[in-house]
Design a protein around this motif. Structure first.
Motif, PDB file in Angstrom:
ATOM      1  N   THR A 128      -4.228   6.748 -18.839  1.00  0.00           N
ATOM      2  CA  THR A 128      -5.324   7.602 -18.735  1.00  0.00           C
ATOM      3  C   THR A 128      -5.144   8.719 -17.614  1.00  0.00           C
ATOM      4  O   THR A 128      -6.079   9.474 -17.217  1.00  0.00           O
ATOM      5  N   CYS A 129      -4.029   8.539 -16.795  1.00  0.00           N
ATOM      6  CA  CYS A 129      -3.739   9.319 -15.811  1.00  0.00           C
ATOM      7  C   CYS A 129      -4.735   9.522 -14.611  1.00  0.00           C
ATOM      8  O   CYS A 129      -4.820  10.388 -13.786  1.00  0.00           O
ATOM      9  N   ALA A 130      -5.200   8.193 -14.545  1.00  0.00           N
ATOM     10  CA  ALA A 130      -6.382   8.142 -13.190  1.00  0.00           C
ATOM     11  C   ALA A 130      -5.396   7.646 -12.086  1.00  0.00           C
ATOM     12  O   ALA A 130      -4.759   6.768 -12.288  1.00  0.00           O
ATOM     13  N   THR A 131      -5.579   8.241 -10.777  1.00  0.00           N
ATOM     14  CA  THR A 131      -4.851   8.172  -9.503  1.00  0.00           C
ATOM     15  C   THR A 131      -5.466   7.987  -8.542  1.00  0.00           C
ATOM     16  O   THR A 131      -5.364   8.798  -7.525  1.00  0.00           O
ATOM     17  N   PRO A 132      -6.740   6.991  -8.259  1.00  0.00           N
ATOM     18  CA  PRO A 132      -7.260   6.540  -6.975  1.00  0.00           C
ATOM     19  C   PRO A 132      -6.345   6.238  -6.214  1.00  0.00           C
ATOM     20  O   PRO A 132      -5.353   5.500  -6.592  1.00  0.00           O
ATOM     21  N   SER A 133      -6.575   6.366  -4.839  1.00  0.00           N
ATOM     22  CA  SER A 133      -5.827   5.642  -3.727  1.00  0.00           C
ATOM     23  C   SER A 133      -6.306   4.214  -3.349  1.00  0.00           C
ATOM     24  O   SER A 133      -7.574   4.084  -3.481  1.00  0.00           O
ATOM     25  N   PRO A 134      -5.570   3.463  -2.939  1.00  0.00           N
ATOM     26  CA  PRO A 134      -6.137   2.000  -2.650  1.00  0.00           C
ATOM     27  C   PRO A 134      -6.550   2.043  -1.257  1.00  0.00           C
ATOM     28  O   PRO A 134      -6.120   3.001  -0.553  1.00  0.00           O
ATOM     29  N   ALA A 135      -7.683   1.136  -1.065  1.00  0.00           N
ATOM     30  CA  ALA A 135      -8.498   1.306   0.150  1.00  0.00           C
ATOM     31  C   ALA A 135      -8.791  -0.028   0.641  1.00  0.00           C
ATOM     32  O   ALA A 135      -8.640  -0.991   0.015  1.00  0.00           O
ATOM     33  N   PHE A 136      -8.999  -0.163   2.187  1.00  0.00           N
ATOM     34  CA  PHE A 136      -9.373  -1.329   2.719  1.00  0.00           C
ATOM     35  C   PHE A 136      -8.432  -2.446   2.331  1.00  0.00           C
ATOM     36  O   PHE A 136      -7.328  -2.201   2.370  1.00  0.00           O
ATOM     37  N   SER A 137      -8.848  -3.684   1.655  1.00  0.00           N
ATOM     38  CA  SER A 137      -7.830  -4.820   1.651  1.00  0.00           C
ATOM     39  C   SER A 137      -7.008  -4.470   0.331  1.00  0.00           C
ATOM     40  O   SER A 137      -6.371  -5.384   0.133  1.00  0.00           O
ATOM     41  N   GLU A 138      -7.266  -3.489  -0.276  1.00  0.00           N
ATOM     42  CA  GLU A 138      -6.108  -3.255  -1.446  1.00  0.00           C
ATOM     43  C   GLU A 138      -4.669  -2.733  -1.297  1.00  0.00           C
ATOM     44  O   GLU A 138      -3.691  -3.089  -1.669  1.00  0.00           O
ATOM     45  N   LYS A 139      -4.877  -1.997  -0.019  1.00  0.00           N
ATOM     46  CA  LYS A 139      -3.676  -1.749   0.863  1.00  0.00           C
ATOM     47  C   LYS A 139      -2.581  -2.916   1.027  1.00  0.00           C
ATOM     48  O   LYS A 139      -3.125  -4.284   1.325  1.00  0.00           O
ATOM     49  N   ILE A 140      -1.401  -2.701   1.243  1.00  0.00           N
ATOM     50  CA  ILE A 140      -0.358  -3.680   1.367  1.00  0.00           C
ATOM     51  C   ILE A 140      -0.332  -3.961   2.872  1.00  0.00           C
ATOM     52  O   ILE A 140      -0.173  -2.903   3.660  1.00  0.00           O
ATOM     53  N   PRO A 141      -0.742  -4.944   3.625  1.00  0.00           N
ATOM     54  CA  PRO A 141      -0.848  -5.216   4.933  1.00  0.00           C
ATOM     55  C   PRO A 141       0.110  -5.019   5.871  1.00  0.00           C
ATOM     56  O   PRO A 141      -0.067  -4.733   6.935  1.00  0.00           O
ATOM     57  N   PHE A 142       1.489  -5.183   5.451  1.00  0.00           N
ATOM     58  CA  PHE A 142       2.489  -5.078   6.275  1.00  0.00           C
ATOM     59  C   PHE A 142       3.279  -3.578   6.212  1.00  0.00           C
ATOM     60  O   PHE A 142       4.384  -3.543   6.850  1.00  0.00           O
ATOM     61  N   ILE A 143       2.459  -2.748   5.390  1.00  0.00           N
ATOM     62  CA  ILE A 143       2.949  -1.446   5.545  1.00  0.00           C
ATOM     63  C   ILE A 143       2.080  -0.756   6.746  1.00  0.00           C
ATOM     64  O   ILE A 143       0.776  -0.671   6.231  1.00  0.00           O
ATOM     65  N   PRO A 144       2.542  -0.071   7.653  1.00  0.00           N
ATOM     66  CA  PRO A 144       1.587   0.459   8.695  1.00  0.00           C
ATOM     67  C   PRO A 144       0.789   1.676   8.005  1.00  0.00           C
ATOM     68  O   PRO A 144       1.232   2.255   7.094  1.00  0.00           O
ATOM     69  N   ASP A 145      -0.325   1.780   8.271  1.00  0.00           N
ATOM     70  CA  ASP A 145      -1.170   2.701   7.880  1.00  0.00           C
ATOM     71  C   ASP A 145      -0.580   3.995   7.908  1.00  0.00           C
ATOM     72  O   ASP A 145      -0.739   4.951   6.797  1.00  0.00           O
ATOM     73  N   ASP A 146      -0.317   4.726   9.004  1.00  0.00           N
ATOM     74  CA  ASP A 146       0.506   6.064   8.895  1.00  0.00           C
ATOM     75  C   ASP A 146       1.642   6.060   8.023  1.00  0.00           C
ATOM     76  O   ASP A 146       1.677   7.172   7.289  1.00  0.00           O
ATOM     77  N   GLU A 147       2.257   5.140   7.887  1.00  0.00           N
ATOM     78  CA  GLU A 147       3.317   5.449   6.904  1.00  0.00           C
ATOM     79  C   GLU A 147       2.817   5.220   5.275  1.00  0.00           C
ATOM     80  O   GLU A 147       3.335   5.790   4.436  1.00  0.00           O
ATOM     81  N   TRP A 148       1.979   4.405   5.411  1.00  0.00           N
ATOM     82  CA  TRP A 148       1.354   4.229   4.168  1.00  0.00           C
ATOM     83  C   TRP A 148       0.610   5.471   3.418  1.00  0.00           C
ATOM     84  O   TRP A 148       0.799   5.871   2.370  1.00  0.00           O
ATOM     85  N   ASP A 149      -0.190   6.285   4.440  1.00  0.00           N
ATOM     86  CA  ASP A 149      -0.552   7.624   4.064  1.00  0.00           C
ATOM     87  C   ASP A 149       0.395   8.290   3.653  1.00  0.00           C
ATOM     88  O   ASP A 149       0.375   9.032   2.824  1.00  0.00           O
ATOM     89  N   GLU A 150       1.554   8.508   4.263  1.00  0.00           N
ATOM     90  CA  GLU A 150       2.629   9.477   3.860  1.00  0.00           C
ATOM     91  C   GLU A 150       3.198   9.074   2.514  1.00  0.00           C
ATOM     92  O   GLU A 150       3.568   9.898   1.820  1.00  0.00           O
ATOM     93  N   LEU A 151       3.167   7.818   2.457  1.00  0.00           N
ATOM     94  CA  LEU A 151       3.923   7.391   0.970  1.00  0.00           C
ATOM     95  C   LEU A 151       3.108   7.666  -0.075  1.00  0.00           C
ATOM     96  O   LEU A 151       3.459   8.098  -1.287  1.00  0.00           O
ATOM     97  N   ILE A 152       1.623   7.734   0.148  1.00  0.00           N
ATOM     98  CA  ILE A 152       0.583   8.066  -1.153  1.00  0.00           C
ATOM     99  C   ILE A 152       0.722   9.495  -0.966  1.00  0.00           C
ATOM    100  O   ILE A 152       0.762   9.916  -2.564  1.00  0.00           O
ATOM    101  N   GLU A 153       0.780  10.405  -0.228  1.00  0.00           N
ATOM    102  CA  GLU A 153       1.043  11.804  -0.486  1.00  0.00           C
ATOM    103  C   GLU A 153       2.306  12.086  -1.103  1.00  0.00           C
ATOM    104  O   GLU A 153       2.168  12.956  -2.136  1.00  0.00           O
TER     105      GLU A 153
END
Length: 522
Positions: A128-153
C-alpha cells in the motif's frame, strides 16, 4: 577481504534493494549479485504494479507473483484452472497463501491468511506504500534515539516518502477535521489525525507514481551508471542453501528455475532478505539454526469497516467544489484506487493503536442498486484499526526436514494464538473504530476482525537483539549470531510489538546493517 568483494543478496524487495544500493555506494570496489525466485514483472525492476496503466497487464503481473498458485503451477497442485483465487487461494491479488491446500502446501491452521509474493520487488511491488514511523515502545530500545531518527530519515529518502500526500484534498481535510473534533483532548500533541505518509512521487495531475524496490535500487536499476555496472539481478533463481565453512559464509547454492541447473556462487558476504517465513526457512535448510529462528512471530490484528460519509457533516468542512475536485482527480486515474488517506498514529498510553482512513468514491464490494447508501454522493471511507501482538516464543514458524514443501524445502508450520491481553486490546480498538466511523457517517460494513495473517506485516521471526542469549537471531547490526559474513534483513528483524506498517522501520534497520556490512568488507 578480497580487493573486489562479492556480496550475494537473497531477495529483491525494498530491504534487499537497500542493502544492494548502500553497499555499492559505500564500497566502490564491491560487486552485488541479487537472487530472486520469482519473475521480473516490469521493464524497470521492482516497480510497483499499481503504476501499470493497463488493467489486463496489471492483473497479469499480479498473477505472475502468486507463486504456487500462478498460472500452470496451479493445476499441478490440484487447483482447477477455473478456480477463483481472489480471497480464496490467495490473501489478495499478487500474493499466495502459505497454506494453500495443495500438494506441498505449508501448514497454518491458526494463521490462515499468511501469504507471500514471489516476484522481483517482492511485496514491495504490491504494498500500500504506507510508511508511518515507529514511536514510543514500537522503536528498538537498544538503538539510541538520535541514531534512530537519522536512520529513519535515510530510509525515507530511499523510499521517496511523502508526508503530505493528498494534503490538498478538501474531502480529506474535512475527514481529518471531523476526526479531530471527535478525539479532541484524547491524544497527545503531534499524534492526532493527520495525512498518512506514503512512498511515492506526486504527479502533475494529482496522482502518485507509487514507490517499489525500483526507487530504492535507484542508480542500480539505470543502465550506464557506475553502480549498475557492479550489480546483477538474477530473477527466477532460487537460492537453495547458504554455504558456510568454519563458521563463515562462503557463498550460495542456487537453482536456475528456467533450466533446473544448480550451481555454487561464491560470496564474501551474504544478505538473506526474502521474507519473514522464507528467510528463516532458508537458514534452517542451510543448517543455520539459532534457537530463536522462526519464533516470536507477530503481526497486527486488524479490525476493518466501511462507512458512507454523511453529507451534512462533511459539508461543515468541505464544499461541493471540493467534492467535484476530488472526483475529477479520481477520474483522471481510475486504475489507482487510492485517494485521500488519513490516520491516527500509535501513541502511548492512551492510543496504542494505528487507524488508517482511506477515502473512495465507491465501496470495495458491490452494493445492490437501491440499497441503503448505495451511490452515496460524498463517497465512503474504508477504515482499519491495527493493534499490537506481544512477541512470544510460542508464536512462530517451525520446519520439518521430513516434510517437503512444493519447492523441496523443509516444510513450515505456523503456530499462533491471540492472548487475553491482545483480545482486550482488539475489543478496545474495535470500540474506537466504531467511534471514529460514527463521527464520519453510517456503517455499510460493520467492524470485523480479519483472520490471523491478513495484515501481511509479519515480524519477529529473525529478531534482532543485544545479546546472543537465545532470544534473537541477529545482533544489533543484523549479523546472524555465530556465522561470520551472514546478514539478515526484513520485517522479521523487528523485535517489538508494533501497530503500523513496518516497511519504513525495516529499511531503517537495513540502513544500519548495510553500513556495518560496508565496514566489514572494507
Amino acid at each position: 577481504m578480497p580487493q573486489h568483494p562479492t556480496i550475494a543478496v537473497v531477495g529483491s524487495g525494498p530491504i534487499g534493494a537497500a542493502y544492494a544500493r548502500l553497499i555499492l555506494e559505500g564500497a566502490p570496489s564491491a560487486r552485488v549479485v541479487m537472487f530472486e525466485a520469482g519473475p521480473q514483472l516490469t521493464a524497470l525492476p521492482g516497480e510497483s504494479v499499481r503504476n501499470i496503466p493497463d488493467p489486463a497487464e496489471k492483473e497479469r503481473a499480479r498473477e505472475l507473483s502468486q507463486g504456487p498458485q500462478a498460472g500452470a503451477l496451479r493445476s499441478s497442485l490440484g487447483i482447477p484452472e477455473t478456480a477463483v483465487v481472489e480471497g480464496m487461494f490467495t490473501a489478495r491479488q499478487g500474493t499466495h497463501l502459505i497454506d494453500f491446500g495443495g500438494e506441498g502446501s505449508g501448514h497454518a491452521p491458526t494463521f490462515p491468511a499468511a501469504a507471500a509474493s514471489t516476484n522481483v520487488g517482492g511485496m514491495g511491488a504490491h504494498w500500500t506504500c504506507a510508511t508511518p514511523s515507529p514511536a514510543f515502545s514500537e522503536k528498538i530500545p537498544f538503538i539510541p534515539d538520535d541514531e534512530w531518527d537519522e536512520l529513519i530519515e535515510v530510509a525515507k529518502g530511499l523510499l521517496h516518502v511523502q508526508s503530505a500526500a493528498f494534503a490538498d484534498s478538501g474531502v480529506g481535510a474535512a475527514i481529518r477535521s471531523l476526526l479531530t473534533e471527535e478525539y479532541e483532548g484524547d491524544l497527545p500533541d503531534g499524534f492526532g489525525p493527520s495525512t498518512l505518509p506514503v512512498a511515492g512521487d506526486p504527479q502533475p495531475d494529482g496522482s502518485m507514481r507509487w514507490a517499489g524496490a525500483d526507487v530504492v535500487l535507484g542508480p542500480l536499476a539505470v543502465p550506464g551508471t557506475p553502480e549498475h555496472a557492479r550489480f546483477e539481478l538474477r530473477d527466477l533463481t532460487l537460492v537453495r542453501r547458504v554455504e558456510t565453512e568454519d563458521g563463515r559464509v562462503t557463498g550460495v547454492t542456487v537453482e536456475d528455475l528456467r533450466t533446473q541447473e544448480t550451481s555454487f556462487v561464491p560470496a564474501d558476504l551474504v544478505v538473506v532478505a526474502a521474507d519473514a517465513f522464507r528467510s528463516p526457512q532458508l537458514l534452517w535448510a542451510s543448517g543455520i539454526r539459532p534457537r530463536a529462528l522462526g519464533h516470536y512471530l507477530t503481526e497486527h490484528p486488524v479490525v476493518i469497516c466501511t462507512v458512507a460519509l454523511d453529507a451534512e457533516r462533511m459539508a461543515r468542512f468541505a464544499t461541493e467544489a471540493d467534492l467535484e475536485a476530488e472526483l475529477a482527480r479520481r477520474a483522471a486515474n481510475p486504475v489507482d484506487p487510492v485517494a485521500a488517506v488519513n490516520r491516527i498514529p500509535f501513541s502511548e498510553p492512551d492510543h496504542p493503536f494505528s487507524l488508517q482512513v482511506m477515502y473512495s468514491e465507491t465501496t470495495p464490494f458491490p452494493m445492490e442498486p437501491g440499497a441503503a447508501y448505495s451511490g452515496n454522493r460524498w463517497g465512503y471511507v474504508n477504515m482499519g484499526y491495527g493493534m499490537r501482538k506481544a512477541p512470544r516464543f510460542e508464536d512462530g514458524v517451525t520446519f520439518d526436514d521430513d516434510d517437503r514443501d512444493y519447492r523441496g524445502f523443509p516444510n513450515m508450520t505456523i503456530q499462533y494464538e491471540l492472548t487475553e491481553s491482545e483480545n482486550a486490546e482488539i475489543a478496545a480498538g474495535t470500540a474506537l473504530l466504531r467511534r471514529a466511523g460514527g463521527a464520519l457517517g453510517d456503517f455499510v460494513a460493520e467492524p470485523r476482525l480479519l483472520p490471523n495473517g491478513s495484515s501481511l506485516h509479519y515480524q519477529g521471526t529473525m529478531r534482532t537483539g543485544e545479546t546472543d542469549d537465545g532470544t534473537s537471531v541477529a545482533d544489533p547490526y543484523s549479523r546472524v549470531w555465530g556465522v561470520e559474513g551472514l546478514y539478515v534483513g526484513g520485517n522479521g528483524l523487528i523485535p517489538t510489538a508494533t501497530t503500523m506498517n513496518p516497511t519504513l522501520m525495516s529499511v531503517a534497520i537495513a540502513v544500519r546493517g548495510a553500513r556495518q556490512a560496508v565496514a566489514d568488507i572494507s
